[in-house]
Scaffold this motif. Structure first.
Motif, PDB file in Angstrom:
ATOM      1  N   GLU A 130       0.885  -1.779   0.035  1.00 45.10           N
ATOM      2  CA  GLU A 130      -0.266   0.199   0.369  1.00 45.10           C
ATOM      3  C   GLU A 130       1.025   1.235  -0.287  1.00 45.10           C
ATOM      4  OE1 GLU A 130      -2.511   2.124  -0.705  1.00 45.10           O
ATOM      5  OE2 GLU A 130      -3.747   0.260   0.202  1.00 45.10           O
ATOM      6  N   ASP A 131       0.621   2.665  -1.368  1.00 43.13           N
ATOM      7  CA  ASP A 131       1.256   3.687  -1.095  1.00 43.13           C
ATOM      8  C   ASP A 131       0.609   5.079  -1.096  1.00 43.13           C
ATOM      9  OD1 ASP A 131       0.910   3.284  -3.393  1.00 43.13           O
ATOM     10  OD2 ASP A 131       2.673   2.682  -4.475  1.00 43.13           O
ATOM     11  N   ARG A 132      -1.200   4.381  -1.199  1.00 37.41           N
ATOM     12  CA  ARG A 132      -1.959   5.577  -1.739  1.00 37.41           C
ATOM     13  C   ARG A 132      -1.888   6.320  -0.585  1.00 37.41           C
ATOM     14  NH1 ARG A 132      -6.631   2.205  -3.650  1.00 37.41           N
ATOM     15  NH2 ARG A 132      -6.028   0.867  -1.685  1.00 37.41           N
ATOM     16  N   PHE A 133      -1.984   5.703   0.741  1.00 37.25           N
ATOM     17  CA  PHE A 133      -2.143   6.619   1.756  1.00 37.25           C
ATOM     18  C   PHE A 133      -1.215   5.843   3.337  1.00 37.25           C
ATOM     19  CE2 PHE A 133      -4.978   2.645   1.679  1.00 37.25           C
ATOM     20  CZ  PHE A 133      -5.143   2.618   3.678  1.00 37.25           C
ATOM     21  N   ASN A 134      -0.572   7.335   3.906  1.00 36.70           N
ATOM     22  CA  ASN A 134       0.307   6.360   5.009  1.00 36.70           C
ATOM     23  C   ASN A 134      -0.116   6.993   7.249  1.00 36.70           C
ATOM     24  OD1 ASN A 134       0.661   8.707   5.112  1.00 36.70           O
ATOM     25  ND2 ASN A 134       2.641   8.614   3.803  1.00 36.70           N
ATOM     26  N   PHE A 139      -5.714   8.424   4.034  1.00 38.49           N
ATOM     27  CA  PHE A 139      -7.375   7.624   3.891  1.00 38.49           C
ATOM     28  C   PHE A 139      -8.849   8.513   3.437  1.00 38.49           C
ATOM     29  CE2 PHE A 139     -10.992   5.440   4.794  1.00 38.49           C
ATOM     30  CZ  PHE A 139     -10.383   3.538   4.754  1.00 38.49           C
ATOM     31  N   ALA A 140      -9.109   9.189   4.555  1.00 29.09           N
ATOM     32  CA  ALA A 140      -9.741   9.838   4.579  1.00 29.09           C
ATOM     33  C   ALA A 140     -10.081  10.573   3.095  1.00 29.09           C
ATOM     34  CB  ALA A 140     -10.378  10.702   5.894  1.00 29.09           C
ATOM     35  N   ALA A 141      -9.329  11.586   3.165  1.00 33.84           N
ATOM     36  CA  ALA A 141      -9.349  12.532   1.984  1.00 33.84           C
ATOM     37  C   ALA A 141      -9.756  12.126   0.719  1.00 33.84           C
ATOM     38  CB  ALA A 141      -8.007  13.195   1.688  1.00 33.84           C
ATOM     39  N   ASP A 142      -9.413  10.301  -0.071  1.00 32.67           N
ATOM     40  CA  ASP A 142      -9.244   9.501  -0.755  1.00 32.67           C
ATOM     41  C   ASP A 142     -11.003   8.248  -0.652  1.00 32.67           C
ATOM     42  OD1 ASP A 142      -9.219   7.805  -2.658  1.00 32.67           O
ATOM     43  OD2 ASP A 142      -7.651   7.040  -2.910  1.00 32.67           O
ATOM     44  N   GLU A 143     -11.385   9.355  -1.636  1.00 31.70           N
ATOM     45  CA  GLU A 143     -12.780   8.587  -1.058  1.00 31.70           C
ATOM     46  C   GLU A 143     -13.500   7.553  -1.723  1.00 31.70           C
ATOM     47  OE1 GLU A 143     -16.230  11.935  -2.874  1.00 31.70           O
ATOM     48  OE2 GLU A 143     -15.614  13.170  -1.466  1.00 31.70           O
ATOM     49  N   ASN A 144     -12.489   6.959  -2.414  1.00 34.20           N
ATOM     50  CA  ASN A 144     -12.210   5.181  -3.216  1.00 34.20           C
ATOM     51  C   ASN A 144     -11.758   4.424  -2.233  1.00 34.20           C
ATOM     52  OD1 ASN A 144     -13.219   6.156  -5.411  1.00 34.20           O
ATOM     53  ND2 ASN A 144     -11.344   7.381  -6.192  1.00 34.20           N
ATOM     54  N   LEU A 145     -10.867   4.986  -0.923  1.00 36.80           N
ATOM     55  CA  LEU A 145     -10.932   3.771  -0.128  1.00 36.80           C
ATOM     56  C   LEU A 145     -11.672   3.530   0.518  1.00 36.80           C
ATOM     57  CD1 LEU A 145      -7.244   5.583   0.869  1.00 36.80           C
ATOM     58  CD2 LEU A 145      -7.694   3.958  -0.282  1.00 36.80           C
ATOM     59  N   LYS A 213       0.848  -4.619   6.171  1.00 41.89           N
ATOM     60  CA  LYS A 213       2.511  -3.913   7.515  1.00 41.89           C
ATOM     61  C   LYS A 213       1.396  -2.972   8.016  1.00 41.89           C
ATOM     62  CE  LYS A 213       2.772  -0.412   3.856  1.00 41.89           C
ATOM     63  NZ  LYS A 213       3.150   0.087   2.976  1.00 41.89           N
ATOM     64  N   LEU A 214       1.618  -2.843   9.062  1.00 40.81           N
ATOM     65  CA  LEU A 214       0.676  -1.425   9.584  1.00 40.81           C
ATOM     66  C   LEU A 214       1.050   0.332   9.365  1.00 40.81           C
ATOM     67  CD1 LEU A 214       0.568  -2.543  13.866  1.00 40.81           C
ATOM     68  CD2 LEU A 214      -1.166  -2.811  12.094  1.00 40.81           C
ATOM     69  N   VAL A 215       0.655   1.109   9.359  1.00 38.70           N
ATOM     70  CA  VAL A 215       0.998   2.677   8.696  1.00 38.70           C
ATOM     71  C   VAL A 215       0.196   3.303  10.051  1.00 38.70           C
ATOM     72  CG1 VAL A 215       1.218   1.541   6.676  1.00 38.70           C
ATOM     73  CG2 VAL A 215      -0.970   2.746   7.159  1.00 38.70           C
TER      74      VAL A 215
END
Length: 266
Positions: A130-134, A139-145, A213-215
């Motif tokens: 995973e590299d789209r959010f950390n 995470f909250a900013a990407d409505e597709n997640l 993994k934990l981020v």
């Protein structure tokens, strides 16, 4: 567990037996009373089924066995899903519930809690690539997640109120009956993140061979306790046993066994 590690582990166990016998002299005697304990077996390393033997094992099983030994009680285990556990214990169907249950005021309206036996921090569990959010903000900013959670659990409420917008019906939250089902959905790409306490989450990471993994930073802390029907006469004896286990190092020994030695032996 490798044979080379058996000697120190057995030595530690023998030392604990001596300490336990001494501590038990000052604890309530339940005179062989049978206590029915219900659990979910879906939250490693606290409680789960050994993938090789099918045996019920984990930190909480060892702790409950130690509590029973110190209080002169017998334990009978039953299994139930998380979504039914608190109500079933509240109704008096079982004497004690254990499954990494966070001590919360709203739950304390229905059941009594023991004193805490463990404090953990909430983390985001994601796929290894995973590299789209950390963190929670990205995470909250990407409505597709999407986030997976069990309804009514601390991870569910943290996802709603600390990660997303406070709407418990938010379509970005996908609900699962068990924590393990949510992790499986994460691994297959059906959701993008699940929230978990750091201890259980690290257990999944260590067993995933790089797939998880934990981020991010911890999203607050939570205290775990056992639950009882309101007014249970078992709360005080169990609290006394927990206090003695903390005082003589037994809780620390269980932490080493399940969060270090068990993982190294896998």
């Amino acid at each position: 567990m490798p044979r080379a590690r058996l000697a120190p582990v057995l030595a530690a166990a023998a030392a604990l037996v001596t300490v336990t016998a001494a501590a038990a002299q000052d604890l309530p005697d339940l005179e062989g009373r049978t206590i029915t304990v219900v659990t979910e077996n879906a939250y490693p390393p606290l409680q789960f089924l050994d993938p090789e033997t099918g045996e019920q094992i984990g930190w909480e099983y060892d702790a409950m066995a130690e509590i029973a030994e110190r209080l002169n009680a017998e334990i009978e285990y039953q299994n139930i899903s998380w979504d039914a556990m608190i109500q079933a214990v509240s109704d008096g169907q079982y004497d004690i519930g254990m499954t990494g249950i966070t001590i919360r005021e709203d739950r304390a309206e229905k059941v009594d809690f023991s004193d805490k036996y463990m404090t953990s921090e909430m983390f985001m569990l994601v796929r290894g690539d995973e590299d789209r959010f950390n963190d929670a903000e990205s995470f909250a900013a990407d409505e597709n997640l999407l986030v997976g959670a069990q309804p009514g659990t601390t991870p569910f409420y943290v996802a709603v109120y600390d990660v997303l917008d406070g709407d418990e019906g938010n379509a970005r939250i996908k609900l699962f009956e068990t924590f393990g089902a949510g992790v499986q959905a994460l691994r297959t790409g059906d959701v993008d993140m699940v929230l978990t306490d750091g201890t259980a989450g690290q257990g999944y990471v260590d067993a995933s061979d790089g797939a998880l993994k934990l981020v991010g930073e911890p999203l607050g802390t939570e205290d775990f306790g056992f639950i009882f029907p309101k007014g249970s006469d078992l709360v005080e004896p169990v609290n006394a046993a927990i206090a003695s286990m903390e005082a003589d190092g037994t809780l620390d020994a269980l932490n080493r066994k399940w969060f270090l030695e068990y993982k190294l032996g896998q």
